[in-house]
Structure formats: C-alpha cells, structure tokens
Design a protein around this motif. Structure first.
Motif, PDB file in Angstrom:
ATOM      1  N   ILE A   1     -39.130 -20.430  21.786  1.00  0.00           N
ATOM      2  CA  ILE A   1     -39.412 -21.251  22.973  1.00  0.00           C
ATOM      3  C   ILE A   1     -39.636 -22.701  22.571  1.00  0.00           C
ATOM      4  O   ILE A   1     -39.100 -23.628  23.196  1.00  0.00           O
ATOM      5  CB  ILE A   1     -40.625 -20.684  23.738  1.00  0.00           C
ATOM      6  N   THR A   2     -40.397 -22.925  21.511  1.00  0.00           N
ATOM      7  CA  THR A   2     -40.661 -24.289  21.043  1.00  0.00           C
ATOM      8  C   THR A   2     -39.380 -24.977  20.598  1.00  0.00           C
ATOM      9  O   THR A   2     -39.127 -26.144  20.946  1.00  0.00           O
ATOM     10  CB  THR A   2     -41.678 -24.261  19.883  1.00  0.00           C
ATOM     11  N   LEU A   3     -38.557 -24.277  19.837  1.00  0.00           N
ATOM     12  CA  LEU A   3     -37.307 -24.875  19.349  1.00  0.00           C
ATOM     13  C   LEU A   3     -36.337 -25.166  20.490  1.00  0.00           C
ATOM     14  O   LEU A   3     -35.667 -26.204  20.497  1.00  0.00           O
ATOM     15  CB  LEU A   3     -36.662 -23.963  18.310  1.00  0.00           C
ATOM     16  N   ARG A   4     -36.283 -24.277  21.475  1.00  0.00           N
ATOM     17  CA  ARG A   4     -35.383 -24.528  22.613  1.00  0.00           C
ATOM     18  C   ARG A   4     -35.895 -25.667  23.477  1.00  0.00           C
ATOM     19  O   ARG A   4     -35.101 -26.451  24.001  1.00  0.00           O
ATOM     20  CB  ARG A   4     -35.218 -23.256  23.447  1.00  0.00           C
ATOM     21  N   GLN A   5     -37.194 -25.787  23.629  1.00  0.00           N
ATOM     22  CA  GLN A   5     -37.731 -26.911  24.412  1.00  0.00           C
ATOM     23  C   GLN A   5     -37.425 -28.236  23.726  1.00  0.00           C
ATOM     24  O   GLN A   5     -37.112 -29.216  24.398  1.00  0.00           O
ATOM     25  CB  GLN A   5     -39.232 -26.757  24.615  1.00  0.00           C
ATOM     26  N   SER A   6     -37.503 -28.260  22.407  1.00  0.00           N
ATOM     27  CA  SER A   6     -37.168 -29.513  21.718  1.00  0.00           C
ATOM     28  C   SER A   6     -35.681 -29.831  21.868  1.00  0.00           C
ATOM     29  O   SER A   6     -35.302 -30.996  21.968  1.00  0.00           O
ATOM     30  CB  SER A   6     -37.565 -29.449  20.249  1.00  0.00           C
ATOM     31  N   LEU A   7     -34.843 -28.803  21.910  1.00  0.00           N
ATOM     32  CA  LEU A   7     -33.418 -29.035  22.172  1.00  0.00           C
ATOM     33  C   LEU A   7     -33.214 -29.611  23.572  1.00  0.00           C
ATOM     34  O   LEU A   7     -32.426 -30.531  23.764  1.00  0.00           O
ATOM     35  CB  LEU A   7     -32.631 -27.729  22.059  1.00  0.00           C
ATOM     36  N   TRP A   8     -33.909 -29.037  24.545  1.00  0.00           N
ATOM     37  CA  TRP A   8     -33.769 -29.500  25.931  1.00  0.00           C
ATOM     38  C   TRP A   8     -34.246 -30.946  26.088  1.00  0.00           C
ATOM     39  O   TRP A   8     -33.756 -31.681  26.936  1.00  0.00           O
ATOM     40  CB  TRP A   8     -34.530 -28.602  26.894  1.00  0.00           C
ATOM     41  N   GLN A   9     -35.204 -31.353  25.258  1.00  0.00           N
ATOM     42  CA  GLN A   9     -35.716 -32.711  25.361  1.00  0.00           C
ATOM     43  C   GLN A   9     -34.842 -33.719  24.631  1.00  0.00           C
ATOM     44  O   GLN A   9     -34.882 -34.911  24.941  1.00  0.00           O
ATOM     45  CB  GLN A   9     -37.141 -32.779  24.810  1.00  0.00           C
ATOM     46  N   THR A  10     -34.070 -33.273  23.661  1.00  0.00           N
ATOM     47  CA  THR A  10     -33.287 -34.214  22.860  1.00  0.00           C
ATOM     48  C   THR A  10     -31.799 -34.218  23.174  1.00  0.00           C
ATOM     49  O   THR A  10     -31.099 -35.123  22.743  1.00  0.00           O
ATOM     50  CB  THR A  10     -33.465 -33.913  21.359  1.00  0.00           C
ATOM     51  N   GLN A  11     -31.310 -33.212  23.888  1.00  0.00           N
ATOM     52  CA  GLN A  11     -29.882 -33.117  24.185  1.00  0.00           C
ATOM     53  C   GLN A  11     -29.649 -33.338  25.680  1.00  0.00           C
ATOM     54  O   GLN A  11     -30.469 -32.952  26.498  1.00  0.00           O
ATOM     55  CB  GLN A  11     -29.352 -31.722  23.827  1.00  0.00           C
ATOM     56  N   PRO A  12     -28.526 -33.953  26.033  1.00  0.00           N
ATOM     57  CA  PRO A  12     -28.204 -34.047  27.452  1.00  0.00           C
ATOM     58  C   PRO A  12     -27.920 -32.653  28.024  1.00  0.00           C
ATOM     59  O   PRO A  12     -27.320 -31.821  27.345  1.00  0.00           O
ATOM     60  CB  PRO A  12     -26.952 -34.928  27.504  1.00  0.00           C
ATOM     61  N   PRO A  13     -28.378 -32.381  29.247  1.00  0.00           N
ATOM     62  CA  PRO A  13     -28.251 -31.024  29.789  1.00  0.00           C
ATOM     63  C   PRO A  13     -26.812 -30.571  30.020  1.00  0.00           C
ATOM     64  O   PRO A  13     -26.554 -29.380  30.114  1.00  0.00           O
ATOM     65  CB  PRO A  13     -29.013 -31.082  31.107  1.00  0.00           C
ATOM     66  N   THR A  14     -25.881 -31.508  30.089  1.00  0.00           N
ATOM     67  CA  THR A  14     -24.492 -31.126  30.329  1.00  0.00           C
ATOM     68  C   THR A  14     -23.651 -31.111  29.057  1.00  0.00           C
ATOM     69  O   THR A  14     -22.431 -30.950  29.130  1.00  0.00           O
ATOM     70  CB  THR A  14     -23.846 -32.089  31.345  1.00  0.00           C
ATOM     71  N   SER A  15     -24.291 -31.289  27.902  1.00  0.00           N
ATOM     72  CA  SER A  15     -23.528 -31.260  26.651  1.00  0.00           C
ATOM     73  C   SER A  15     -23.040 -29.840  26.377  1.00  0.00           C
ATOM     74  O   SER A  15     -23.635 -28.855  26.811  1.00  0.00           O
ATOM     75  CB  SER A  15     -24.385 -31.759  25.489  1.00  0.00           C
ATOM     76  N   ALA A  16     -21.963 -29.742  25.643  1.00  0.00           N
ATOM     77  CA  ALA A  16     -21.380 -28.433  25.337  1.00  0.00           C
ATOM     78  C   ALA A  16     -22.359 -27.565  24.554  1.00  0.00           C
ATOM     79  O   ALA A  16     -22.456 -26.359  24.782  1.00  0.00           O
ATOM     80  CB  ALA A  16     -20.087 -28.614  24.553  1.00  0.00           C
ATOM     81  N   ARG A  17     -23.105 -28.179  23.655  1.00  0.00           N
ATOM     82  CA  ARG A  17     -24.076 -27.442  22.848  1.00  0.00           C
ATOM     83  C   ARG A  17     -25.162 -26.824  23.716  1.00  0.00           C
ATOM     84  O   ARG A  17     -25.536 -25.663  23.543  1.00  0.00           O
ATOM     85  CB  ARG A  17     -24.689 -28.380  21.821  1.00  0.00           C
ATOM     86  N   MET A  18     -25.677 -27.582  24.675  1.00  0.00           N
ATOM     87  CA  MET A  18     -26.740 -27.068  25.549  1.00  0.00           C
ATOM     88  C   MET A  18     -26.203 -26.005  26.497  1.00  0.00           C
ATOM     89  O   MET A  18     -26.887 -25.015  26.766  1.00  0.00           O
ATOM     90  CB  MET A  18     -27.388 -28.201  26.331  1.00  0.00           C
ATOM     91  N   LEU A  19     -25.011 -26.199  27.003  1.00  0.00           N
ATOM     92  CA  LEU A  19     -24.427 -25.194  27.889  1.00  0.00           C
ATOM     93  C   LEU A  19     -24.210 -23.869  27.141  1.00  0.00           C
ATOM     94  O   LEU A  19     -24.486 -22.799  27.677  1.00  0.00           O
ATOM     95  CB  LEU A  19     -23.119 -25.702  28.488  1.00  0.00           C
ATOM     96  N   ARG A  20     -23.734 -23.961  25.893  1.00  0.00           N
ATOM     97  CA  ARG A  20     -23.552 -22.768  25.068  1.00  0.00           C
ATOM     98  C   ARG A  20     -24.886 -22.073  24.797  1.00  0.00           C
ATOM     99  O   ARG A  20     -25.001 -20.858  24.901  1.00  0.00           O
ATOM    100  CB  ARG A  20     -22.913 -23.151  23.728  1.00  0.00           C
ATOM    101  N   GLU A  21     -25.890 -22.875  24.452  1.00  0.00           N
ATOM    102  CA  GLU A  21     -27.212 -22.313  24.128  1.00  0.00           C
ATOM    103  C   GLU A  21     -27.840 -21.651  25.354  1.00  0.00           C
ATOM    104  O   GLU A  21     -28.396 -20.554  25.264  1.00  0.00           O
ATOM    105  CB  GLU A  21     -28.135 -23.409  23.583  1.00  0.00           C
ATOM    106  N   ASN A  22     -27.741 -22.303  26.503  1.00  0.00           N
ATOM    107  CA  ASN A  22     -28.305 -21.720  27.726  1.00  0.00           C
ATOM    108  C   ASN A  22     -27.571 -20.444  28.117  1.00  0.00           C
ATOM    109  O   ASN A  22     -28.195 -19.462  28.526  1.00  0.00           O
ATOM    110  CB  ASN A  22     -28.278 -22.732  28.868  1.00  0.00           C
TER     111      ASN A  22
END
Length: 118
Positions: free
Chosen positions: A38-59
């Motif tokens: 949860i902590t690592l994913r929250q830091s990703l959500w805070q540092t990456q744009p929500p529409t980036s391919a990486r965030m979409l894949r992770e979500n």
C-alpha cells in the motif's frame, strides 16, 4: 446413527500446533507485506501521472490480482463448506491456511516487485 466428533478448537498434537504457528506467521507476513505494498503504491500514485501507461498497467494488475485472489479464497471456503455438508471436515487451521494462501502469495510478490522497481 454414527456421530462424527469434530476437531477440537485447540490443536492437540505437535503437527497441528505447527500448522497453527504457520497460520500465525502467514497472517503477520500478509499484514506486513500489505502495508508495504500500500505504501509503495501510494508513492507511485503521488509521483506518476494517473494516465501514464505504467500507472494504468499497475492499477489494472492490482484489480485483477485482488479479483483472482478473492475467487481462489472463495473456492477454498466453498470447498470447506461442501465438505462440512457431506460430513467431512478439516480443522480450522488447515482451512485458514488454504484460504489465506492466495492473498499471501500475491501480497508477498507485489511487495517484492514494487520495492525493486525504481
């Protein structure tokens, strides 16, 4: 009519006690890796744009894994309930281990994977 004696709530042999110990360790590991994930994913959500391919894949991966783990756990619980309906039961520590395994496996893998990623 033959009565089936249920398993006791307290394990009475060393092998069963070890299974209860494994269940406790698994529960602690599941808790700690879940907090880490949860902590690592929250830091990703805070540092990456929500529409980036990486965030979409992770979500997408997060939702899919939770759904699959829920299905596997549901099947284990359903199997235990069907066994009880037919007069075959297993002790709570065995059922607990089988029910927690899908979440534990995925949570541990996610924590390791997300902690390596930079």
């Amino acid at each position: 009519m033959k009565t089936v004696s249920p398993y006791s709530l307290v394990p009475l042999n060393p092998a069963a006690m070890m299974d209860v110990w494994k269940l406790g360790v698994m529960a602690f590991e599941l808790w700690s890796t879940s907090v880490s994930t949860i902590t690592l994913r929250q830091s990703l959500w805070q540092t990456q744009p929500p529409t980036s391919a990486r965030m979409l894949r992770e979500n997408r991966r997060m939702v899919t894994e939770k759904f699959e783990a829920g299905l596997e756990t549901g099947f284990e619980i359903q199997k235990a309930m069907l066994q009880m309906a037919f007069g075959q039961s297993s002790p709570w520590w065995d059922t607990g281990l089988r029910a927690m395994t899908p979440y534990h496996r995925r949570s541990s893998a996610n924590s390791l994977r997300l902690s390596r990623r930079r």
